[in-house]
Structure formats: structure tokens, C-alpha cells
Motif scaffolding. Structure first.
Motif, PDB file in Angstrom:
ATOM      1  N   PRO A 180      64.520  58.204 -39.808  1.00 44.33           N
ATOM      2  CA  PRO A 180      65.775  58.254 -39.049  1.00 44.33           C
ATOM      3  C   PRO A 180      66.968  58.499 -39.957  1.00 44.33           C
ATOM      4  CG  PRO A 180      65.183  55.982 -39.406  1.00 44.33           C
ATOM      5  CD  PRO A 180      64.047  56.812 -39.976  1.00 44.33           C
ATOM      6  N   LYS A 181      68.087  58.839 -39.350  1.00 40.39           N
ATOM      7  CA  LYS A 181      69.283  59.177 -40.123  1.00 40.39           C
ATOM      8  C   LYS A 181      69.971  57.920 -40.649  1.00 40.39           C
ATOM      9  CE  LYS A 181      73.103  60.176 -38.034  1.00 40.39           C
ATOM     10  NZ  LYS A 181      74.134  60.833 -37.215  1.00 40.39           N
ATOM     11  N   HIS A 182      69.987  57.781 -41.979  1.00 39.44           N
ATOM     12  CA  HIS A 182      70.703  56.727 -42.714  1.00 39.44           C
ATOM     13  C   HIS A 182      70.066  55.343 -42.552  1.00 39.44           C
ATOM     14  CE1 HIS A 182      73.759  59.196 -44.476  1.00 39.44           C
ATOM     15  NE2 HIS A 182      74.004  59.754 -43.322  1.00 39.44           N
ATOM     16  N   PHE A 183      70.608  54.407 -43.333  1.00 43.07           N
ATOM     17  CA  PHE A 183      70.099  53.030 -43.406  1.00 43.07           C
ATOM     18  C   PHE A 183      71.141  52.082 -42.843  1.00 43.07           C
ATOM     19  CE2 PHE A 183      67.563  55.141 -46.557  1.00 43.07           C
ATOM     20  CZ  PHE A 183      66.347  54.484 -46.532  1.00 43.07           C
ATOM     21  N   PHE A 184      70.694  51.122 -42.037  1.00 42.23           N
ATOM     22  CA  PHE A 184      69.378  50.990 -41.429  1.00 42.23           C
ATOM     23  C   PHE A 184      69.507  51.354 -39.964  1.00 42.23           C
ATOM     24  CE2 PHE A 184      68.560  48.446 -45.170  1.00 42.23           C
ATOM     25  CZ  PHE A 184      67.271  48.808 -45.471  1.00 42.23           C
ATOM     26  N   ARG A 185      68.389  51.790 -39.381  1.00 43.03           N
ATOM     27  CA  ARG A 185      68.380  52.155 -37.979  1.00 43.03           C
ATOM     28  C   ARG A 185      67.290  51.388 -37.242  1.00 43.03           C
ATOM     29  NH1 ARG A 185      71.234  56.721 -36.926  1.00 43.03           N
ATOM     30  NH2 ARG A 185      71.428  55.665 -34.914  1.00 43.03           N
ATOM     31  N   ARG A 186      67.611  51.022 -36.016  1.00 46.49           N
ATOM     32  CA  ARG A 186      66.580  50.494 -35.126  1.00 46.49           C
ATOM     33  C   ARG A 186      65.928  51.720 -34.489  1.00 46.49           C
ATOM     34  NH1 ARG A 186      65.686  45.538 -32.608  1.00 46.49           N
ATOM     35  NH2 ARG A 186      67.717  44.725 -33.285  1.00 46.49           N
ATOM     36  N   ILE A 187      64.703  51.978 -34.861  1.00 45.94           N
ATOM     37  CA  ILE A 187      64.028  53.186 -34.394  1.00 45.94           C
ATOM     38  C   ILE A 187      63.581  53.016 -32.947  1.00 45.94           C
ATOM     39  CG2 ILE A 187      62.126  54.795 -34.824  1.00 45.94           C
ATOM     40  CD1 ILE A 187      62.137  53.753 -37.755  1.00 45.94           C
ATOM     41  N   VAL A 188      62.882  51.940 -32.708  1.00 47.60           N
ATOM     42  CA  VAL A 188      62.419  51.597 -31.370  1.00 47.60           C
ATOM     43  C   VAL A 188      61.974  50.139 -31.400  1.00 47.60           C
ATOM     44  CG1 VAL A 188      60.062  52.427 -31.854  1.00 47.60           C
ATOM     45  CG2 VAL A 188      60.843  52.241 -29.484  1.00 47.60           C
ATOM     46  N   ASP A 189      62.251  49.388 -30.333  1.00 50.52           N
ATOM     47  CA  ASP A 189      61.892  47.969 -30.278  1.00 50.52           C
ATOM     48  C   ASP A 189      62.386  47.260 -31.555  1.00 50.52           C
ATOM     49  OD1 ASP A 189      60.744  48.597 -27.861  1.00 50.52           O
ATOM     50  OD2 ASP A 189      58.708  48.751 -28.647  1.00 50.52           O
ATOM     51  N   ASN A 190      61.472  46.566 -32.258  1.00 56.98           N
ATOM     52  CA  ASN A 190      61.852  45.869 -33.488  1.00 56.98           C
ATOM     53  C   ASN A 190      61.500  46.650 -34.753  1.00 56.98           C
ATOM     54  OD1 ASN A 190      63.131  43.730 -32.367  1.00 56.98           O
ATOM     55  ND2 ASN A 190      61.467  42.264 -32.600  1.00 56.98           N
ATOM     56  N   TYR A 191      61.177  47.910 -34.613  1.00 53.87           N
ATOM     57  CA  TYR A 191      60.869  48.759 -35.759  1.00 53.87           C
ATOM     58  C   TYR A 191      62.173  49.325 -36.341  1.00 53.87           C
ATOM     59  CZ  TYR A 191      55.965  48.695 -34.334  1.00 53.87           C
ATOM     60  OH  TYR A 191      54.688  48.313 -34.009  1.00 53.87           O
ATOM     61  N   VAL A 192      62.369  49.138 -37.653  1.00 61.92           N
ATOM     62  CA  VAL A 192      63.586  49.628 -38.299  1.00 61.92           C
ATOM     63  C   VAL A 192      63.210  50.416 -39.553  1.00 61.92           C
ATOM     64  CG1 VAL A 192      64.937  47.665 -37.464  1.00 61.92           C
ATOM     65  CG2 VAL A 192      63.912  47.571 -39.750  1.00 61.92           C
ATOM     66  N   GLY A 193      64.125  51.259 -39.989  1.00 61.95           N
ATOM     67  CA  GLY A 193      63.894  52.042 -41.199  1.00 61.95           C
ATOM     68  C   GLY A 193      65.111  52.872 -41.518  1.00 61.95           C
ATOM     69  N   GLY A 194      64.946  53.801 -42.422  1.00 65.55           N
ATOM     70  CA  GLY A 194      66.048  54.676 -42.799  1.00 65.55           C
ATOM     71  C   GLY A 194      65.540  55.922 -43.478  1.00 65.55           C
ATOM     72  N   GLY A 195      66.363  56.950 -43.479  1.00 69.89           N
ATOM     73  CA  GLY A 195      65.935  58.198 -44.110  1.00 69.89           C
ATOM     74  C   GLY A 195      66.975  59.286 -43.956  1.00 69.89           C
ATOM     75  N   THR A 196      66.505  60.506 -43.777  1.00 71.50           N
ATOM     76  CA  THR A 196      67.374  61.678 -43.766  1.00 71.50           C
ATOM     77  C   THR A 196      67.687  62.183 -42.367  1.00 71.50           C
ATOM     78  OG1 THR A 196      65.538  63.266 -43.828  1.00 71.50           O
ATOM     79  CG2 THR A 196      66.327  62.401 -45.944  1.00 71.50           C
ATOM     80  N   GLY A 197      66.897  61.752 -41.380  1.00 69.92           N
ATOM     81  CA  GLY A 197      67.115  62.225 -40.022  1.00 69.92           C
ATOM     82  C   GLY A 197      66.321  63.452 -39.654  1.00 69.92           C
ATOM     83  N   GLY A 198      65.363  63.861 -40.522  1.00 70.60           N
ATOM     84  CA  GLY A 198      64.511  64.975 -40.121  1.00 70.60           C
ATOM     85  C   GLY A 198      64.281  66.050 -41.160  1.00 70.60           C
ATOM     86  N   HIS A 199      64.180  65.698 -42.430  1.00 75.44           N
ATOM     87  CA  HIS A 199      63.873  66.706 -43.451  1.00 75.44           C
ATOM     88  C   HIS A 199      62.507  67.323 -43.198  1.00 75.44           C
ATOM     89  CE1 HIS A 199      66.797  65.902 -47.045  1.00 75.44           C
ATOM     90  NE2 HIS A 199      67.421  66.250 -45.937  1.00 75.44           N
ATOM     91  N   THR A 200      62.438  68.628 -43.391  1.00 77.05           N
ATOM     92  CA  THR A 200      61.186  69.350 -43.157  1.00 77.05           C
ATOM     93  C   THR A 200      60.084  68.918 -44.114  1.00 77.05           C
ATOM     94  OG1 THR A 200      62.130  71.140 -44.487  1.00 77.05           O
ATOM     95  CG2 THR A 200      62.195  71.397 -42.097  1.00 77.05           C
ATOM     96  N   ASP A 201      60.438  68.488 -45.332  1.00 77.68           N
ATOM     97  CA  ASP A 201      59.374  68.146 -46.281  1.00 77.68           C
ATOM     98  C   ASP A 201      58.673  66.836 -45.941  1.00 77.68           C
ATOM     99  OD1 ASP A 201      61.237  66.293 -47.181  1.00 77.68           O
ATOM    100  OD2 ASP A 201      61.412  67.120 -49.205  1.00 77.68           O
ATOM    101  N   GLU A 202      59.038  66.231 -44.822  1.00 75.18           N
ATOM    102  CA  GLU A 202      58.311  65.075 -44.310  1.00 75.18           C
ATOM    103  C   GLU A 202      57.274  65.464 -43.263  1.00 75.18           C
ATOM    104  OE1 GLU A 202      58.490  61.397 -44.548  1.00 75.18           O
ATOM    105  OE2 GLU A 202      59.135  62.041 -46.521  1.00 75.18           O
ATOM    106  N   PHE A 203      57.420  66.663 -42.658  1.00 72.21           N
ATOM    107  CA  PHE A 203      56.538  66.927 -41.508  1.00 72.21           C
ATOM    108  C   PHE A 203      56.053  68.357 -41.334  1.00 72.21           C
ATOM    109  CE2 PHE A 203      60.712  67.921 -39.822  1.00 72.21           C
ATOM    110  CZ  PHE A 203      60.502  68.892 -38.851  1.00 72.21           C
TER     111      PHE A 203
END
Length: 433
Positions: free
Chosen positions: A236-259
Motif C-alpha cells: 500500500p501507499k506509504h506507512f502505515f496503512r490499514r489494508i483491510v480489517d486488522n491487516y496493516v503495512g506500508g510500501g509504494t502503492g503499486g510498483h511493478t517490480d512487486e507483481f
């Protein structure tokens, strides 16, 4: 010579100088020969170091390693630490650039080549992953808060690193107003570029594809662009984000080199969640839906000759969620994964003492391919399926024949929203494309 004639001559000279020079620079595919692989050095994140040591050790027999750091004193620290790991620093080239970040692919040079055997650099603009816009979102357009947490001087310095890397290598610089990061560039070296709408539009708000595409084509030397919709949910975009429910994380928001990555000019590898795994957790379900939409786009895409691409699905590792606690204050120990309440936007913020599930940006797609070798992340140590990882190995052996596959545990990088590919930048070998 009278004044009118002199004035006309001056106009002619200025007009000739202002015409764009046709350079024919383009970005070669990553599997083509390299002269070097660059890394950054960031003193603050000592948890990265074991990964960095393994990466450098794996790279040195195959390619020149170059390291960039923020100062001479920090480079001396780097040399000392690397020497303590029995790494021969005399074989590494060191540079000083105004960068206090490890992730050199994103803010550093995106190297190009041309038919004359010359080196170029695509000099994209830089805004720290859209950080000002994220702060506006986080603080509901309270510009006083944005100014408090946004450091324009640091962003400006980081934005100069790619041009300074161009100077260091005597490369031609192709600058653009488009804001973009290196981890979001994926090319096949034969005219096709893959982009992700989620990151491109976030970094360039208000800009359309019609405005952006000509600039991407000009500075990267491509003619064909494939637009993905969204990246992985656990990026997800930046730190920290609630992705869904109680799952949280952070990142770039969709860099191609992840997927999504090219394996060769005609083959695209896509991160994938199998049908039988999509309901194991909410993150899997989100990734299944996102990658299914991206798959349809890739299946409809064509190369410059009008031919379809071969699509290879690469399994995502089993989710490595870790229970953490949301706290008002967090010990800055490098081993803690607990999160501060103030790091969240108010609408996503947990309460003090809440138990959360923090997820890393883990993916087999964040690999690096260079001369004779592929550095591939491993996840079996964190409980991911050995059978799945063996399937991944076979996919990479088939797609990169003749290259040694070296697995490295890069989870410390994943917790910070990136991986081995994000933290390196290849410098193509000029005259060999």
C-alpha cells in the motif's frame, strides 16, 4: 555587419540550439549485459545489512558493484562494516551523492543506451513517493501539518542523485517533468513498457494518459505502453496503512517490480494467487482480484509486431503476517515491528493497545537478474510452502536458462516495503545491445 543581420543570425543560432536532439536512447531489458549494479548505503537501517552482505557476495563474481552514500564518513563506515564481513572493498567502487536512502533504484539513475554505444539516463522528477499528497490526505488538507512533516530540501537533494549518477558515468541526461520511480519501470528492451495506473496517477495528480505517455516514450525510448490497474494489496501507499480489517503495512502503492516483470521480450511474469488460496485470508482475496484484472489486460496486450505475450503466473509466497501492537510510543529498536498510532491517517488509525497483523511486501517478483545470475527471495524460513518455492525455482530456471539461481532471505527489506530489486540499479554495458 549591421545590427539587423546580426540579430537574425542570433535568432537562427538560438533556434538551432533549441531543437530537440534525436538521441535514440532507450532502456535495455534487465537480462541484457551489465557493466555494474549499484546499491545505496543507509546507516540507520542496520537490519538490512545481513541481506546487503549476501547480495554483494552473490553479485561480485558476476558484475562490478558500485555503492553510493551520503558522505565520505559514511562510506568509511560502509567499507569498515563490509571488510568485517570478509568482503573485498577494493573491488567495489564507492561514490558520494546527496542520498540518505538505501533504495537507490527509485531515486537514482534509470540508465539508457543508444546505437552508438553511449550511456544515457532518464532523469524523472522526484517527490518522495507522492509524500506531499499523502500528507494532505492524512491531515485533511491542513497545510501547516504538511509543512511540518514534509522536508522539501531533502526531497530536492534526492531528486538530484540520478543526474549526479549521470555525471559520474559521463552519460547523457534526458530530463522530464514526469514524477516516477525506478521500481515502477518495466521494459522488454524492444519497445514495450509496463506501468501501473495506481502509482503513476498518484505521483502526477491531474495528469492524463494522453499527457504522460509521450514523455514516457521519449525518455525511455519505447513505443508501446501497457497499463496495469493496481499492484499488490500488501504494497500500500506509504506507512502505515490499514489494508483491510486488522491487516496493516506500508510500501509504494503499486510498483511493478512487486507483481509484473518481463522474463524475455515476449514473456511476462505475473504474481498470482491460486483459486484454492484466495479465501485463506483477506490479503489473498484482494490480490487474487487485482491480479485477475491485470491478467485480462495482459492477455489483451500486444507487442510492437501485434503479437500476444506469453503470460507466466508466478505464485506469491504464503502470507507472512506477524502479530504486533499499536502503541502511542514505539521503542526505536531495529527489531520491533510494532507501530505508532500517529503513523496512520485518522480514519485508519487503531487504538492504543490494539493487536494488528502487520504484513511485509513479500513477493518472488522482486528479484534481480544480472550477468549470469538471478537473485531471488526465499520465504521458506518464514513458513511459506517449500513445494511452492520449488515451483518458483523451476519457473525461473526455465525463464532465465544458463543463469545461476541464488535464493536470499530478503524479509528485512520486505518489512520496509521493498526488496532486492528495489534496492539495486543495473548499469547496462554500453556497446553490447
Amino acid at each position: 555587419m549591421n545590427r539587423p543581420i546580426r540579430f537574425l543570425l542570433l535568432l537562427l543560432i538560438l533556434a538551432s540550439c533549441s531543437k530537440p536532439v534525436k538521441t535514440n536512447f532507450y532502456m535495455p531489458a534487465e537480462w541484457e549485459p551489465h557493466d555494474a549494479v549499484w546499491l545505496g548505503w543507509e546507516e540507520a537501517h542496520l537490519t538490512y545489512h545481513p541481506v546487503v552482505f549476501k547480495m554483494i557476495g552473490a553479485l561480485m563474481p558476476h558484475v562490478q558493484v558500485k555503492i553510493s552514500a551520503n558522505s565520505d564518513s559514511l562510506l568509511r563506515v560502509a567499507k569498515r562494516i563490509l571488510s568485517e564481513q570478509s568482503i573485498d572493498t577494493t573491488r567495489i567502487k564507492f561514490y558520494v551523492h546527496p542520498s540518505d536512502r538505501y533504495w537507490i533504484r527509485d531515486h537514482g539513475a534509470a540508465y539508457l543506451v543508444n546505437s552508438k554505444g553511449e550511456l544515457g539516463v532518464a532523469d524523472f522528477s522526484w517527490n518522495s513517493y507522492g509524500f506531499p499528497y499523502w500528507l494532505q490526505e492524512k491531515f485533511d488538507n491542513n497545510m501547516d501539518s504538511v509543512k511540518k512533516y514534509f522536508n522539501p530540501e531533502r526531497t530536492k537533494k534526492l531528486g538530484q542523485v540520478d543526474s549526479l549518477m549521470a555525471v559520474a558515468e559521463h552519460a547523457t541526461r534526458l530530463s522530464t517533468w514526469v514524477v516516477h520511480e525506478g521500481g515502477a519501470i518495466e521494459v522488454n528492451g524492444q519497445g514495450t513498457l509496463i506501468l501501473c495506473e495506481a502509482t503513476v496517477f498518484d505521483r502526477n495528480p491531474g495528469k492524463s494518459k494522453e499527457a504522460l505517455e509521450p514523455e514516457f516514450k521519449r525518455v525511455l525510448g519505447v513505443e508501446n505502453i501497457i497499463w496495469m490497474k493496481k499492484g499488490l494489496a500488501d504494497d500500500p501507499k506509504h506507512f502505515f496503512r490499514r489494508i483491510v480489517d486488522n491487516y496493516v503495512g506500508g510500501g509504494t502503492g503499486g510498483h511493478t517490480d512487486e507483481f509484473v516483470r518481463f522474463a524475455n521480450p515476449h514473456t511476462i511474469m505475473l504474481a498470482w494467487v491460486e483459486e484454492r488460496e484466495k479465501d485463506l485470508n483477506p490479503i489473498n482475496k484482494m490480490n487474487y482480484e487485482r491480479m485477475s484484472e491485470n491478467l485480462k489486460i495482459l492477455e489483451a496486450a500486444r507487442d510492437l509486431d501485434g503479437e500476444p505475450f506469453n503470460i507466466v503466473k508466478v505464485p506469491l509466497p504464503d502470507l507472512a503476517a506477524r502479530k504486533i501492537v499499536a502503541r502511542v510510543n514505539v521503542d526505536d529498536s531495529p527489531t520491533t515491528l510494532d507501530v505508532r498510532l500517529r503513523s496512520f491517517k485518522p480514519s485508519e488509525a487503531p487504538h492504543a493497545g490494539d493487536t494488528l497483523l502487520r504484513v511485509p511486501a513479500s513477493s518472488y517478483m522482486n528479484y534481480l537478474v544480472t550477468n549470469g545470475v538471478v537473485l531471488l527471495p526465499t520465504y521458506t524460513a518464514t513458513g511459506s510452502s517449500r513445494e511452492k518455492e520449488e515451483r518458483v525455482r523451476k519457473i525461473f530456471e526455465e525463464q532465465f536458462p544458463g543463469r545461476e539461481i541464488i535464493f536470499i532471505d530478503a524479509l528485512p527489506l520486505n518489512w520496509s516495503g521493498g526488496g532486492m530489486h528495489c534496492s539495486t540499479q543495473q548499469q547496462p554495458a554500453v556497446g553490447k545491445h
